[in-house]
Motif scaffolding. Structure first.
Motif, mmCIF file in Angstrom:
data_model
loop_
_atom_site.group_PDB
_atom_site.id
_atom_site.type_symbol
_atom_site.label_atom_id
_atom_site.label_comp_id
_atom_site.label_asym_id
_atom_site.label_seq_id
_atom_site.Cartn_x
_atom_site.Cartn_y
_atom_site.Cartn_z
ATOM 1 N N LEU A 172 7.898 42.810 14.294
ATOM 2 C CA LEU A 172 6.851 41.961 14.874
ATOM 3 C C LEU A 172 5.493 42.233 14.225
ATOM 4 O O LEU A 172 4.727 41.294 13.954
ATOM 5 N N THR A 173 5.200 43.513 13.949
ATOM 6 C CA THR A 173 3.909 43.850 13.332
ATOM 7 C C THR A 173 3.808 43.299 11.920
ATOM 8 O O THR A 173 2.804 42.679 11.541
ATOM 9 N N VAL A 174 4.839 43.524 11.117
ATOM 10 C CA VAL A 174 4.823 43.039 9.737
ATOM 11 C C VAL A 174 4.809 41.514 9.704
ATOM 12 O O VAL A 174 4.113 40.904 8.870
ATOM 13 N N GLY A 175 5.548 40.880 10.615
ATOM 14 C CA GLY A 175 5.553 39.416 10.653
ATOM 15 C C GLY A 175 4.172 38.845 10.950
ATOM 16 O O GLY A 175 3.724 37.877 10.317
ATOM 17 N N LEU A 176 3.483 39.457 11.925
ATOM 18 C CA LEU A 176 2.141 38.995 12.267
ATOM 19 C C LEU A 176 1.164 39.226 11.114
ATOM 20 O O LEU A 176 0.382 38.332 10.739
ATOM 21 N N LEU A 177 1.207 40.418 10.524
ATOM 22 C CA LEU A 177 0.304 40.722 9.416
ATOM 23 C C LEU A 177 0.620 39.883 8.181
ATOM 24 O O LEU A 177 -0.274 39.570 7.383
ATOM 25 N N PHE A 178 1.861 39.491 8.002
ATOM 26 C CA PHE A 178 2.227 38.633 6.877
ATOM 27 C C PHE A 178 1.519 37.276 6.990
ATOM 28 O O PHE A 178 1.002 36.730 5.998
ATOM 29 N N ILE A 179 1.500 36.722 8.202
ATOM 30 C CA ILE A 179 0.796 35.449 8.401
ATOM 31 C C ILE A 179 -0.707 35.630 8.173
ATOM 32 O O ILE A 179 -1.374 34.776 7.563
ATOM 33 N N VAL A 180 -1.256 36.772 8.646
ATOM 34 C CA VAL A 180 -2.688 37.048 8.424
ATOM 35 C C VAL A 180 -2.986 37.141 6.931
ATOM 36 O O VAL A 180 -3.990 36.592 6.439
ATOM 37 N N VAL A 181 -2.126 37.835 6.182
ATOM 38 C CA VAL A 181 -2.322 37.986 4.738
ATOM 39 C C VAL A 181 -2.298 36.633 4.043
ATOM 40 O O VAL A 181 -3.124 36.337 3.161
ATOM 41 N N GLN A 182 -1.358 35.794 4.438
ATOM 42 C CA GLN A 182 -1.281 34.478 3.800
ATOM 43 C C GLN A 182 -2.453 33.587 4.229
ATOM 44 O O GLN A 182 -2.963 32.780 3.437
ATOM 45 N N ALA A 183 -2.888 33.737 5.483
ATOM 46 C CA ALA A 183 -4.030 32.948 5.937
ATOM 47 C C ALA A 183 -5.295 33.338 5.190
ATOM 48 O O ALA A 183 -6.143 32.487 4.871
ATOM 49 N N ARG A 184 -5.432 34.616 4.874
ATOM 50 C CA ARG A 184 -6.595 35.074 4.117
ATOM 51 C C ARG A 184 -6.440 34.824 2.619
ATOM 52 O O ARG A 184 -7.386 34.959 1.854
ATOM 53 N N GLN A 185 -5.195 34.505 2.191
ATOM 54 C CA GLN A 185 -4.924 34.142 0.791
ATOM 55 C C GLN A 185 -5.328 35.252 -0.180
ATOM 56 O O GLN A 185 -6.125 35.049 -1.095
ATOM 57 N N ILE A 186 -4.760 36.449 0.063
ATOM 58 C CA ILE A 186 -5.051 37.536 -0.874
ATOM 59 C C ILE A 186 -4.363 37.244 -2.197
ATOM 60 O O ILE A 186 -3.459 36.402 -2.287
ATOM 61 N N GLY A 187 -4.780 37.969 -3.224
ATOM 62 C CA GLY A 187 -4.328 37.635 -4.566
ATOM 63 C C GLY A 187 -2.831 37.803 -4.788
ATOM 64 O O GLY A 187 -2.223 37.075 -5.577
ATOM 65 N N ASP A 188 -2.169 38.767 -4.107
ATOM 66 C CA ASP A 188 -0.735 39.024 -4.322
ATOM 67 C C ASP A 188 0.055 38.608 -3.089
ATOM 68 O O ASP A 188 -0.316 38.940 -1.962
ATOM 69 N N ASN A 189 1.163 37.895 -3.319
ATOM 70 C CA ASN A 189 2.027 37.489 -2.209
ATOM 71 C C ASN A 189 3.416 38.114 -2.323
ATOM 72 O O ASN A 189 4.236 37.961 -1.427
#
Length: 415
Positions: free
Chosen positions: A56-73
């Motif tokens: 659940l933690t990684v899933g939530l942070l994954f959406i946050v990372v994609q929403a912020r559009q960091i350089g590496d996916n």
């Protein structure tokens, strides 16, 4: 593994930003990217102990990372894959683990759907170099869908496979442990049975001869002054009985210590024969038991026929134990031993005119003798009757089913 993924995230973010090849075309500051990259991978450190929380933690942070559009996916996708896999491999509650993974996958596809809708609502981006037969936007949508389907199905499948493999391994270890315990129980039971058999043999050999020696020695002591010839005869009987007891003990110990060269029935029979008395030894047994104060008679009825060595030994030991009890406890004047060869069985009966098992003044024995008799009879499927006689005294009768011995090496005896 979590540390390796964290190092990979930091390295990938630094390299991607240095090249300027950003996953979404733009990105926040390098410090924020590094912070988000570390945050999405740190929960993997507890993925085995708390797989559901990690998912659940990684899933939530994954959406946050994609929403912020960091350089590496790429590395966040690896973290999400490991989180889904770990929930399938380590989740104890299988129903919760299953629905948690399905729920996260559904949320991820919903997030992907939002991205596709946003792509379709905005003006189509340029796709320089596009030359395939499909529309570039349609091709991009199909690629994302296919990639994510394979990605999530692989994470789900390999997690389930790991759990099934671990379960099979645990079952094999459990069965191996059960088998080991069962073998230990069987071994312990065999050892106990062998100890009881040895104890029974020693009891039968020692108790009878010692009782006879005691009676004869007592008789010699009483008449040594008045009848030296009778005392000499009693002492000769003591000496002969002692030698016989030593011989039987040596034979028994020799069988216990010896290791036969093979497991064939011939070797077993040959080695046990030297230490196993039989029906032919009954007259000598009766003669040794006879004394001035106890008259013992022996008779054979019916036409003799061969019996197995096991039955012969059991009959001998039963007669030996019964005579021992008569000498030690019955205070009898006469005893009668009868061996009967019947059509369907061979039978031995020992009677006396003593006080019986519960007569006044009769010493109480240990009870091991009767137990040994019952065990010997039960081994061969026979019947044992013991009890007082109506006319006084005591009677022991043992009956063994008649067997037809087979030649050595052809198999076991058949009734």
């Amino acid at each position: 593994m979590a540390l390796a993924v964290i190092v990979g995230a930091v390295f990938t973010i630094v390299v991607v930003n240095s090249m300027g090849v950003l996953a979404f075309g733009r990105a926040p500051s390098l410090g924020e990217q590094l912070l988000l990259g570390v945050a999405v991978t740190v929960p993997l450190a507890v993925r085995r102990r708390y797989p559901l929380v990690t998912l659940l933690t990684v899933g939530l942070l994954f959406i946050v990372v994609q929403a912020r559009q960091i350089g590496d996916n790429f590395v966040p996708s690896v973290a999400l894959f490991l989180a889904i896999y770990s929930t399938g491999a380590w989740g104890r509650n299988r129903a919760v683990a299953r629905w948690a993974r399905i729920g996260v996958i559904v949320v991820m596809f919903a997030w992907l759907g939002l991205g596709i809708v946003e792509l379709l609502l905005h003006p189509a981006p340029e796709f320089p170099g596009a030359s395939g037969p499909l529309n570039p936007v349609l091709a991009a949508v199909l690629y994302k869908l296919a990639f994510n389907v394979v990605f999530f199905l692989a994470a789900y499948f390999f997690g389930e496979l790991a759990w099934l493999s671990a379960r099979r391994q645990a079952e094999l270890e459990y069965r191996a442990e059960q088998l080991r315990r069962s073998q230990e129980e069987n071994t312990r039971g065999a050892i106990v049975a062998e100890r009881l058999r040895i104890a029974r043999e020693l009891h039968d050999v020692v108790a009878h001869h010692v009782s006879v020696m005691g009676i004869q020695a007592g008789a010699a002591r009483r008449v040594i002054d008045s009848d030296r010839e009778l005392a000499r005869t009693a002492l000769d009987t003591v000496e002969e009985t002692a030698r016989t007891a030593i011989g039987e003990l040596r034979g028994l110990l020799g069988v216990l210590r010896a290791e036969p060269p093979g497991d064939t029935e011939e070797n077993t029979t040959e080695s046990s024969h030297t230490a196993s008395p039989g029906l032919d030894d009954l007259p000598a047994l009766v003669e040794r038991t006879r004394s001035a104060s106890l008259d013992v008679s022996f008779a054979v009825y019916g036409e003799p026929y061969p019996v197995s060595e096991g039955v012969a030994l059991s009959i001998y030991r039963i007669v030996q134990e019964a005579l021992t009890n008569i000498v030690k406890h019955a205070a009898a004047h006469s005893a009668d031993v009868r061996l009967r060869y019947l059509d369907t069985s061979v039978e031995v009966e020992i009677t006396d005119d003593g006080r019986g098992p519960s007569g006044p003044g009769r010493p109480q024995g240990s009870g091991l003798g009767l137990v040994g008799m019952r065990e010997r009879v039960a081994v061969h499927g026979g019947e044992l009757e013991t009890g007082p006689r109506r006319t006084g005294g005591y009677r022991v009768r043992a009956s063994f089913p008649r067997t037809h011995p087979t030649p050595v090496g052809t198999g076991a005896e058949t009734p």
